[in-house]
Write a protein that holds these residues in place. Sequence first.
Motif, PDB file in Angstrom:
ATOM      1  N   THR A  37       7.755   7.017   8.907  1.00  0.00           N
ATOM      2  CA  THR A  37       9.194   7.072   8.608  1.00  0.00           C
ATOM      3  C   THR A  37       9.661   5.757   7.990  1.00  0.00           C
ATOM      4  O   THR A  37      10.492   5.752   7.081  1.00  0.00           O
ATOM      5  N   ILE A  38       9.141   4.639   8.488  1.00  0.00           N
ATOM      6  CA  ILE A  38       9.517   3.338   7.928  1.00  0.00           C
ATOM      7  C   ILE A  38       9.070   3.249   6.473  1.00  0.00           C
ATOM      8  O   ILE A  38       9.829   2.814   5.595  1.00  0.00           O
ATOM      9  N   LEU A  39       7.841   3.653   6.205  1.00  0.00           N
ATOM     10  CA  LEU A  39       7.317   3.608   4.834  1.00  0.00           C
ATOM     11  C   LEU A  39       8.128   4.506   3.912  1.00  0.00           C
ATOM     12  O   LEU A  39       8.478   4.116   2.789  1.00  0.00           O
ATOM     13  N   GLY A  40       8.456   5.706   4.367  1.00  0.00           N
ATOM     14  CA  GLY A  40       9.252   6.606   3.542  1.00  0.00           C
ATOM     15  C   GLY A  40      10.626   6.035   3.232  1.00  0.00           C
ATOM     16  O   GLY A  40      11.160   6.218   2.135  1.00  0.00           O
ATOM     17  N   GLY A  41      11.192   5.324   4.207  1.00  0.00           N
ATOM     18  CA  GLY A  41      12.514   4.728   4.005  1.00  0.00           C
ATOM     19  C   GLY A  41      12.558   3.659   2.942  1.00  0.00           C
ATOM     20  O   GLY A  41      13.637   3.304   2.443  1.00  0.00           O
ATOM     21  N   LEU A  42      11.389   3.125   2.556  1.00  0.00           N
ATOM     22  CA  LEU A  42      11.330   2.092   1.525  1.00  0.00           C
ATOM     23  C   LEU A  42      11.464   2.655   0.115  1.00  0.00           C
ATOM     24  O   LEU A  42      11.600   1.890  -0.840  1.00  0.00           O
ATOM     25  N   ILE A  99       6.811   3.639  -3.282  1.00  0.00           N
ATOM     26  CA  ILE A  99       5.752   4.663  -3.303  1.00  0.00           C
ATOM     27  C   ILE A  99       4.363   4.035  -3.231  1.00  0.00           C
ATOM     28  O   ILE A  99       3.520   4.479  -2.430  1.00  0.00           O
ATOM     29  N   PRO A 100       4.048   2.994  -4.031  1.00  0.00           N
ATOM     30  CA  PRO A 100       2.730   2.349  -3.866  1.00  0.00           C
ATOM     31  C   PRO A 100       2.506   1.808  -2.453  1.00  0.00           C
ATOM     32  O   PRO A 100       1.413   1.946  -1.890  1.00  0.00           O
ATOM     33  N   ILE A 101       3.539   1.199  -1.873  1.00  0.00           N
ATOM     34  CA  ILE A 101       3.404   0.672  -0.508  1.00  0.00           C
ATOM     35  C   ILE A 101       3.155   1.812   0.472  1.00  0.00           C
ATOM     36  O   ILE A 101       2.315   1.701   1.381  1.00  0.00           O
ATOM     37  N   THR A 102       3.883   2.916   0.311  1.00  0.00           N
ATOM     38  CA  THR A 102       3.707   4.065   1.213  1.00  0.00           C
ATOM     39  C   THR A 102       2.305   4.636   1.112  1.00  0.00           C
ATOM     40  O   THR A 102       1.671   4.947   2.133  1.00  0.00           O
ATOM     41  N   ILE A 103       1.792   4.772  -0.095  1.00  0.00           N
ATOM     42  CA  ILE A 103       0.442   5.315  -0.282  1.00  0.00           C
ATOM     43  C   ILE A 103      -0.597   4.423   0.382  1.00  0.00           C
ATOM     44  O   ILE A 103      -1.458   4.891   1.143  1.00  0.00           O
ATOM     45  N   GLY A 114       0.084  -3.073  13.666  1.00  0.00           N
ATOM     46  CA  GLY A 114       1.275  -3.427  12.904  1.00  0.00           C
ATOM     47  C   GLY A 114       1.167  -4.742  12.162  1.00  0.00           C
ATOM     48  O   GLY A 114       1.694  -4.879  11.052  1.00  0.00           O
ATOM     49  N   LEU A 115       0.487  -5.731  12.732  1.00  0.00           N
ATOM     50  CA  LEU A 115       0.353  -7.026  12.059  1.00  0.00           C
ATOM     51  C   LEU A 115      -0.437  -6.896  10.758  1.00  0.00           C
ATOM     52  O   LEU A 115       0.005  -7.417   9.717  1.00  0.00           O
ATOM     53  N   PRO A 116      -1.587  -6.208  10.758  1.00  0.00           N
ATOM     54  CA  PRO A 116      -2.254  -5.982   9.467  1.00  0.00           C
ATOM     55  C   PRO A 116      -1.377  -5.214   8.475  1.00  0.00           C
ATOM     56  O   PRO A 116      -1.400  -5.488   7.275  1.00  0.00           O
ATOM     57  N   MET A 117      -0.576  -4.265   8.986  1.00  0.00           N
ATOM     58  CA  MET A 117       0.342  -3.525   8.110  1.00  0.00           C
ATOM     59  C   MET A 117       1.357  -4.473   7.484  1.00  0.00           C
ATOM     60  O   MET A 117       1.652  -4.402   6.283  1.00  0.00           O
ATOM     61  N   ASP A 118       1.918  -5.380   8.304  1.00  0.00           N
ATOM     62  CA  ASP A 118       2.867  -6.363   7.787  1.00  0.00           C
ATOM     63  C   ASP A 118       2.240  -7.186   6.660  1.00  0.00           C
ATOM     64  O   ASP A 118       2.861  -7.435   5.619  1.00  0.00           O
ATOM     65  N   ILE A 119       1.019  -7.639   6.888  1.00  0.00           N
ATOM     66  CA  ILE A 119       0.341  -8.484   5.902  1.00  0.00           C
ATOM     67  C   ILE A 119       0.060  -7.709   4.619  1.00  0.00           C
ATOM     68  O   ILE A 119       0.287  -8.207   3.511  1.00  0.00           O
ATOM     69  N   ILE A 120      -0.423  -6.476   4.755  1.00  0.00           N
ATOM     70  CA  ILE A 120      -0.728  -5.648   3.585  1.00  0.00           C
ATOM     71  C   ILE A 120       0.532  -5.383   2.763  1.00  0.00           C
ATOM     72  O   ILE A 120       0.536  -5.533   1.529  1.00  0.00           O
ATOM     73  N   VAL A 121       1.617  -5.006   3.432  1.00  0.00           N
ATOM     74  CA  VAL A 121       2.861  -4.704   2.726  1.00  0.00           C
ATOM     75  C   VAL A 121       3.420  -5.961   2.065  1.00  0.00           C
ATOM     76  O   VAL A 121       3.926  -5.913   0.932  1.00  0.00           O
ATOM     77  N   MET A 122       3.314  -7.103   2.735  1.00  0.00           N
ATOM     78  CA  MET A 122       3.804  -8.354   2.149  1.00  0.00           C
ATOM     79  C   MET A 122       3.017  -8.716   0.898  1.00  0.00           C
ATOM     80  O   MET A 122       3.601  -9.078  -0.137  1.00  0.00           O
ATOM     81  N   ILE A 123       1.692  -8.640   0.957  1.00  0.00           N
ATOM     82  CA  ILE A 123       0.864  -8.971  -0.207  1.00  0.00           C
ATOM     83  C   ILE A 123       1.174  -8.043  -1.379  1.00  0.00           C
ATOM     84  O   ILE A 123       1.337  -8.476  -2.537  1.00  0.00           O
TER      85      ILE A 123
END
Length: 521
Positions: A144-149, A183-187, A498-507
């Motif tokens: 849901t968080i990813l979709g909201g982006l 969309i790229p981040i969500t995928i 969640g921490l790896p997710m944070d890092i991936i989305v930030m990069i």
Amino acid sequence: MNFEIIFVLVGLIGMLVALIMDKMRPGIVLLSLVVVFMAAGIITPKQMVAGFSNRGMITVALLFLVSEGVRQSGALATVIKKLLPERKMSVTQAQLRLLPVVSAFSAFLNNTPVVVIFAPIVKNWAKKVGLSCTKFLIPLSYATILGGLCTLIGTSTNLVVHGMMIDRGLPGLKMFDLAFIGIPITIVGLLFILLTSKKLLPAERPDNFEEEEADAAEESGKHIVEVVLASRFPGLKRKLKSFDFKRRYGAEIKEIRQGGQVITENLGEVRLQEGDTLVLLADEAFTKTWGDSSVFLMMTNGKEIPSRPMPVWKKWTALALLLIMIIGATIGELPYFQERFPNVKMDMFFFAAVTAVVMAWLKIFPPKKYTKYISWDILITIACAFAISAAMEESGLASLIAEFIKSVSGSLGAWGALALLYFVTLVITELITNNAAAALAFPLALETASQFGVDPMPFFIAICIAASAGFATPIGYQTNLIVQGAGNYKFTDFVKIGLPMDIIVMILSITLIPLIWPFGN
């Protein structure tokens, strides 16, 4: 530094401390600070109340009603039940069927009702087919968080930034501007969940009492019910012994899940918090009476909670109205329509207002109870955020911090400043609340862009992503709090995945944003 800068800085530090301590609701914390700034002459009374009339803030309020209309129609529950297979399959296969659809819905609806609808259904389904619900509930929240982006209306944070842009005379965001990065981040985010959640998420932790007491409860006409406390629950911040839950609600508390801990002893000494999950021994009357109450975010008892009867035509009408709102807001700002209707601004505010009112007329949600479906604390937080942003600019604090960001960025220039602003915004949203994070970061983004002489749009987009993409803690996003108790997760369960997710989305964000929205210098 002059007195005003020091005063505002001390006020902001005090606000952050108060939010982290969680002694009061975020809305009253921010309102208190805004009143102090007004009393000190940092902002005018007009600036203090300006946020309450902002189109972005009011749009958030209207979208609460639209989301509630779709939720009460039962359309989402019908869709998700058809997606979930009757037979047992692998965790990855089930996630692949579920998560992309969840992300698609949350791109256009408030994330909280999406999780509130889906979490009990997914939990009951997982138990039925012999899978661990812990492999699905955190991924459900993350999806849901990813979709909201992906869209302007995907999360209130996007509308906050949009409203602040309009206040500064900037064009604002269009419906699908964020899709280019969202969309790229969500995928990538969903792929990460599919590949790693089976190992990173825990196996289901057995309830301490359920096996022993469930059968006895059924014999006495009672059953186990789990409820998640909402912000309107009257016993928040009070010890359970001073709040007679059984007398008020006719159910006995057997267990409290709070902050990743399972509490079964000395329950009377526990101070209840928003997001706590209470495991109750209750009868059918409890679920019928409180199943649709605003004092509980979510309720599950291993089977369907009775909901308000809804004719089939209302289900399809709710979805049709949602679709019209999305399409209308998308094409309404095209030059063709602006030329044909110069006196009507057909933006998201326009279509959200029309949709909410039509849903009320058709009684898709009960019009006499419409106020209970709006999260007033979030609205007050957003409105006060505009005033805090004004105080940071008026005092010169935003400019001072922007100069500091520029000096720290060094040879990395605007790109380094973008990365630093993203990181600071992310830390704030993980510790407190996403809307406050966006409010604090917006004036910094504007001033930092000015310091470098570049287009501020990349910085605004970075704020939208960073303020919403809080995966590493259960307090980073309300949907994380909801699933924490429902899945009996510990704090560290969120950190591991969640921490790896944070890092991936930030990069991904700091790499792609300047390519999609160039700095222009």
